[in-house]
Design an enzyme around this catalytic site. Structure first.
Site, mmCIF file in Angstrom:
data_model
loop_
_atom_site.group_PDB
_atom_site.id
_atom_site.type_symbol
_atom_site.label_atom_id
_atom_site.label_comp_id
_atom_site.label_asym_id
_atom_site.label_seq_id
_atom_site.Cartn_x
_atom_site.Cartn_y
_atom_site.Cartn_z
ATOM 1 C CB SER A 120 13.019 -5.537 -6.044
ATOM 2 O OG SER A 120 11.744 -6.112 -6.201
ATOM 3 N N GLY A 154 9.217 -9.339 -11.406
ATOM 4 C CA GLY A 154 8.718 -8.387 -12.409
ATOM 5 C C GLY A 154 9.434 -7.055 -12.310
ATOM 6 C CG ASP A 176 7.369 1.332 -1.426
ATOM 7 O OD1 ASP A 176 7.362 0.092 -1.330
ATOM 8 O OD2 ASP A 176 6.549 2.061 -0.856
ATOM 9 N N GLY A 215 -1.502 -5.752 -11.012
ATOM 10 C CA GLY A 215 -2.005 -4.956 -9.891
ATOM 11 C C GLY A 215 -3.315 -4.252 -10.229
ATOM 12 C CG HIS A 235 3.751 4.838 -11.269
ATOM 13 N ND1 HIS A 235 3.259 4.193 -12.364
ATOM 14 C CD2 HIS A 235 3.783 3.908 -10.279
ATOM 15 C CE1 HIS A 235 2.985 2.936 -12.046
ATOM 16 N NE2 HIS A 235 3.303 2.739 -10.783
HETATM 17 P P1 IMP Z 1 5.490 -2.554 -3.403
HETATM 18 O O1 IMP Z 1 6.115 -3.831 -3.922
HETATM 19 O O2 IMP Z 1 5.385 -2.473 -1.925
HETATM 20 O O3 IMP Z 1 6.113 -1.339 -4.004
HETATM 21 O O4 IMP Z 1 3.972 -2.643 -3.875
HETATM 22 C C1 IMP Z 1 3.543 -2.007 -5.018
HETATM 23 C C2 IMP Z 1 2.097 -2.390 -5.282
HETATM 24 O O5 IMP Z 1 1.451 -1.250 -5.840
HETATM 25 C C3 IMP Z 1 1.970 -3.478 -6.314
HETATM 26 O O6 IMP Z 1 1.805 -4.735 -5.731
HETATM 27 C C4 IMP Z 1 0.710 -3.064 -7.068
HETATM 28 O O7 IMP Z 1 -0.392 -3.502 -6.370
HETATM 29 C C5 IMP Z 1 0.676 -1.573 -6.963
HETATM 30 N N1 IMP Z 1 1.282 -0.985 -8.162
HETATM 31 C C6 IMP Z 1 2.462 -0.354 -8.234
HETATM 32 N N2 IMP Z 1 2.740 0.024 -9.493
HETATM 33 C C7 IMP Z 1 1.694 -0.406 -10.227
HETATM 34 C C8 IMP Z 1 1.392 -0.329 -11.619
HETATM 35 O O8 IMP Z 1 2.145 0.169 -12.468
HETATM 36 N N3 IMP Z 1 0.235 -0.890 -11.983
HETATM 37 C C9 IMP Z 1 -0.620 -1.471 -11.131
HETATM 38 N N4 IMP Z 1 -0.386 -1.584 -9.846
HETATM 39 C C10 IMP Z 1 0.761 -1.045 -9.381
#
Ligand code: IMP
Length: 199
Positions: free
Chosen positions: A14, A18, A75, A156, A183
């Site tokens: 990643s 965070g 993801d 988020g 989750h």
């Molecule tokens: P990824 O980096 O493509 O997995 O994007 C995940 C996105 O989903 C993040 O930027 C958040 O917007 C949303 N997300 C995932 N997990 C959380 C959470 O625990 N709280 C709030 N938003 C989340």
């Protein structure tokens, strides 16, 4: 049978600091040294998958291929059934290049209108080995969307997500409590049971 993780070093696939910190903390009790993809200068693959699982797999495999070490990727996103599953795998993209989640939450609220407010957060964790063996685990937490958003904690979409059984949104709840039911924690518990249990 899932493959056990027997090494002592793992790449966290990643480029989000965070996530890297959260995953490193989850792995610390298992005596696994972690190194972030960014520290190794690994490229960030395009997330072309059509599911959380496919994107977690693609990111973990790319990092394992490039580093020659096992790699763990995450993801995740917010799924709103009344919006046909949106924003789903596009959760980060709805916030735009400025990563403006007030805007992303406002879009969810606008599109939802007076439809059913149930929602879930989903996380998929992919663990890939350099021989391209792959294990993927999915975790979910169910709840409802509230408006206006509440709380300054979390990140988020947290301030508009009220997990089932709680009177506090993920934006208001103590982060340690969120980490028990989230989750990501649920997906990680499955990974531990399958791949790390006897460490
Ligand atoms: P990824 O980096 O493509 O997995 O994007 C995940 C996105 O989903 C993040 O930027 C958040 O917007 C949303 N997300 C995932 N997990 C959380 C959470 O625990 N709280 C709030 N938003 C989340």
């Amino acid at each position: 049978m899932p493959r056990r993780f027997q090494g002592d070093r793992l790449v966290i696939a990643s480029h989000n600091s965070g996530k890297v910190e959260e995953i490193a903390a989850l792995l610390a009790p298992f005596a696994i040294e972690t190194v972030a993809a960014g520290q190794l200068g690994l490229p960030e693959p395009e997330e072309t998958g059509e599911s959380f699982e496919a994107n977690a797999a693609l990111k973990a495999l790319a990092a394992a291929d490039a580093s020659g070490l096992p790699a763990l990727a995450d993801d995740s996103g917010l799924v709103v059934p009344a919006l046909g599953g949106a924003p789903g795998i596009y959760s980060a993209r709805w916030a735009g290049p400025a990563k403006d989640f007030s805007m992303a939450m406002a879009r969810v609220e606008r599109e939802l209108g007076d439809r059913e407010r149930s929602a879930l957060f989903v996380a998929a964790l992919g663990l890939a080995w350099p021989d391209r063996h792959l294990e993927v685990f999915r975790g979910e937490v169910r709840g409802r969307l509230v408006w206006p958003p509440r709380g300054e904690r979390g990140f988020g979409y947290d301030p508009m997500f009220l997990p089932d059984g709680s009177s506090l949104t993920f934006g208001e709840i103590d982060p340690a409590e969120k980490h028990k039911i989230s989750h990501r924690a649920r997906a990680f518990a499955k990974l531990v049971a399958a791949c790390l249990a006897d460490r």
